[in-house]
Design an enzyme around this catalytic site. Sequence first.
Site: not given
Length: 300
Positions: A60, A100
Amino acid sequence: MITAETIYYQEGNLDRFLGFSPEQLPIVLQIGGSNLENIAKATKLADAYGYDEITFNCGCPSPRVVGHGCFGVRLMLDPKFVGEAMLVIAANTGVPVTVKCRIDVDDRDSYNELCDFIYKVSSSSPVKHFIIHSRKTLLNGSSIPPLKSGYYYILLHDFPDLKFTVNGGINTIEEVNAARSAGAYGVMLGRAAFYNPWQTLVLVDSLVYGDAPSGITRRTVLEVFQVHGDSVLEIHGNNGPNIRDVFKSVLNLFHSEPGNAIWKRNVDATFHECGTVKSLLEETLGAIPDWVLDSPVAKP
């Protein structure tokens, strides 16, 4: 993504953040955070909900996340911590755990630096599957760096014992199948699935997984969604998502179709008047021609 702190400090209201219906399975929970104790407690609480996988967010780029929160993509600078985080996540769940991430951060964008991150995390934790967004992040947010999908495909060769899912810049089913043919274990779609869900998602079962075409129509999709959406609103009441939040996932269902612009304007104007998805559709769906509602998706 849900932060570990949100889960931990909302223990008395977890259904709002972690609850889902059986129709959403299989489903993955993505956790973010930089405090090992909170990550462990959050994972243990979330495990009771029966997610199929838990993935840790190291990708992110939000300034709030990488700045004050000091997690997200910033964690790519600290593979030792990521390995430790994955150990505590795995210790508190029985489902697969994944990471991720991006290809790297700021001026750290060489292939060798990406390999260093992958190697250190995978060799110090149970992680055997990475979801790779093939673009680095500039922490100051000054621009959007170019995709470097080539890095992803070299990883497939250099880490044959690991699994890699590719993310970023893939917008069509044809591109999904091309990536799979090139060796991708998995393919993740983001914006394409949100902005054009009908043409992107309806053909996945037949053109990617080889199932027989379903012949499903958008009218049928909305009938099923209406039941699901209203059940979410009823269960959570004022403590859960509002109707605008619930309806967001189908707002682009008529992308590029006749009546789409009028329908979206009507929906936006009607949100404050309607308390259910059913009433919202009854008020607005007349802007879409019947032939659009009742036609199955056309193959590309």
